[in-house]
Motif scaffolding. Structure first.
Motif, short mmCIF file in Angstrom:
data_model
loop_
_atom_site.label_atom_id
_atom_site.label_comp_id
_atom_site.label_asym_id
_atom_site.label_seq_id
_atom_site.Cartn_x
_atom_site.Cartn_y
_atom_site.Cartn_z
N VAL A 247 0.81 -1.22 0.00
CA VAL A 247 0.00 0.00 0.00
C VAL A 247 0.85 1.27 0.00
CG1 VAL A 247 -1.94 -1.14 1.12
CG2 VAL A 247 -0.24 0.02 2.53
N SER A 248 2.12 1.16 0.41
CA SER A 248 2.98 2.34 0.41
C SER A 248 4.43 1.93 0.50
CB SER A 248 2.63 3.28 1.58
OG SER A 248 2.88 2.64 2.82
N VAL A 249 5.30 2.79 -0.06
CA VAL A 249 6.75 2.63 0.07
C VAL A 249 7.33 3.99 0.42
CG1 VAL A 249 8.90 1.88 -1.00
CG2 VAL A 249 6.73 0.87 -1.75
N ASP A 250 8.01 4.07 1.55
CA ASP A 250 8.62 5.32 1.98
C ASP A 250 10.09 5.10 2.27
OD1 ASP A 250 6.27 7.22 2.16
OD2 ASP A 250 5.57 5.63 3.48
N VAL A 251 10.90 6.09 1.94
CA VAL A 251 12.34 5.98 2.18
C VAL A 251 12.79 7.02 3.19
CG1 VAL A 251 12.78 4.97 -0.08
CG2 VAL A 251 12.92 7.44 0.20
N PHE A 252 13.81 6.65 3.97
CA PHE A 252 14.27 7.50 5.07
C PHE A 252 15.79 7.42 5.21
CE2 PHE A 252 10.07 5.90 6.08
CZ PHE A 252 9.38 7.02 6.53
N THR A 253 16.36 8.53 5.65
CA THR A 253 17.73 8.52 6.15
C THR A 253 17.75 8.90 7.62
OG1 THR A 253 18.06 10.79 5.39
CG2 THR A 253 18.75 9.02 3.90
N ASP A 254 16.58 9.23 8.18
CA ASP A 254 16.42 9.55 9.59
C ASP A 254 15.82 8.34 10.31
OD1 ASP A 254 14.77 10.43 11.99
OD2 ASP A 254 15.79 12.32 11.53
N CYS A 255 16.58 7.80 11.26
CA CYS A 255 16.18 6.55 11.92
C CYS A 255 14.88 6.70 12.71
CB CYS A 255 17.31 6.10 12.84
SG CYS A 255 17.06 4.47 13.56
N GLU A 256 14.73 7.79 13.44
CA GLU A 256 13.54 7.96 14.27
C GLU A 256 12.28 8.04 13.41
OE1 GLU A 256 13.29 10.52 17.51
OE2 GLU A 256 15.03 9.65 18.52
N LYS A 257 12.35 8.77 12.32
CA LYS A 257 11.19 8.87 11.44
C LYS A 257 10.87 7.52 10.81
CE LYS A 257 11.81 13.76 10.25
NZ LYS A 257 12.15 14.74 9.17
#
Length: 335
Positions: free
Chosen positions: A71-81
């Protein structure tokens, strides 16, 4: 991406997602291999800043696969988020040993990484988050994570030895000429390292004792153990790259059995926090035979341990104890 209700969705985090294992793992997760049928996947991909462009490329490819369950794909470089609202955390990211580096140097880097990630998971993930650590040294990384995330139940922090377990099954199947599905209840004891002990004393092939079917104790006590222990190195020699496809598949096996349960009369191998079973020091993250039911694992009890097995199991426990003591030293020096 298809619409879904919140109750249907499992939020899965993959760290180190721009790397080889992450690239192989993400599509398997989105196809339901880890969480099973009937669940939708909200995928979160985390990596370090310098890998952000590669991470964006992974996201594009996952989206282009148009997985029904995703349903979704999100990318992060911030661990907490990245850890916000996570149900399943697959910790592939870690600092690899490079040429010229001492073991202590690698441990020091990973202590810092897993201390930070522990804090983020404890504060942001779901309270019953299931965590599987893949990055090496996997057992010690998992113990560090558990140490710095005391609010997460101890039983929810594991490390993956399913790859070693699957390698053992495959070797027994190949040697006996039987399908791997007919091989049951091998055990990986100890560390995900060259001291691990692949134990066939309780394994069966087509319902018969594996030792009886193979008929070669010298092989089972010698070459078999060596091949399973060194399989990763053999793959690097052949591919010039480390295991990725098999590691990703084994992660999915680990998570799937944890969530959905092991089959009646069968067990798997998982790195879990020792409760003192089989004389393994309490608190070590050590690979045991486990069964899973109701989303929880239980160490298989009452298995007979011969003198040879006892020695090999203790050697791996000793290595893990020394490894964590070195990690503790790194923590003290960085404080």
């Amino acid at each position: 991406m298809p619409a879904s209700t919140v109750d249907d969705v499992v939020t899965v985090l993959i760290t180190g997602a721009a790397g080889q294992i992450g690239y192989a793992l993400a599509p398997m997760v989105c196809a339901g291999a880890a969480t099973g049928p009937g669940k939708k996947i909200a995928l979160k991909l985390l990596d370090v800043e310098f890998a952000s462009e590669a991470l964006r490329g992974v996201k594009m490819e996952i989206m282009d696969c148009a997985f029904d369950a995703c349903v979704s794909v999100d990318v992060f470089t911030d661990c907490e988020k990245a850890c916000e609202g996570v149900d399943v955390a697959i910790m592939v990211g870690g600092f690899p040993r490079k040429q010229g580096m001492e073991r202590k140097d690698v441990l020091g880097k990973n202590v810092a990484i897993y201390k930070q990630q522990a804090s983020a998971l404890a504060s942001k993930a779901k309270k019953d988050v299931k965590i599987v650590v893949v990055a090496n040294p996997a057992n010690t990384n998992a113990k560090i994570l558990a140490k710095f995330a005391p609010s997460i139940p101890r039983g929810n922090v594991t490390c993956m030895t399913r790859l070693d377990h699957n390698r053992a099954l495959a070797q027994l199947g190949e040697r006996s000429g039987k399908a791997t599905i007919e091989v049951k209840n091998a055990i990986i004891w100890g560390n995900h390292s060259s001291t691990q002990y692949p134990d066939v004393n309780h394994a069966t092939i087509e319902g018969k004792p594996a030792r009886e079917v193979i008929g070669n104790d010298a092989y089972l006590d010698g070459d078999f153990v060596d091949v399973v222990r060194a399989r990763g190195a053999a793959i690097i020699e052949a591919r010039k790259l480390s295991s990725a496809l098999s590691a990703a598949s084994s992660v999915c096996d680990h998570v799937y059995d944890w969530i959905h349960g092991t089959k009646e009369g069968e067990w798997t191998s998982m790195g879990v926090i020792s409760d003192g079973s089989y004389g393994v020091p309490e608190g070590l993250v050590y690979s045991f035979p486990v069964t899973c039911t109701g989303g929880k694992w239980q160490i298989v009890q009452g298995l007979s341990i011969d003198e040879r097995s006892r020695k090999l199991m203790d050697e791996s426990a000793k290595e893990l104890t020394e490894e964590f003591e070195l990690a503790e030293q790194c923590l003290a020096e960085s404080a």
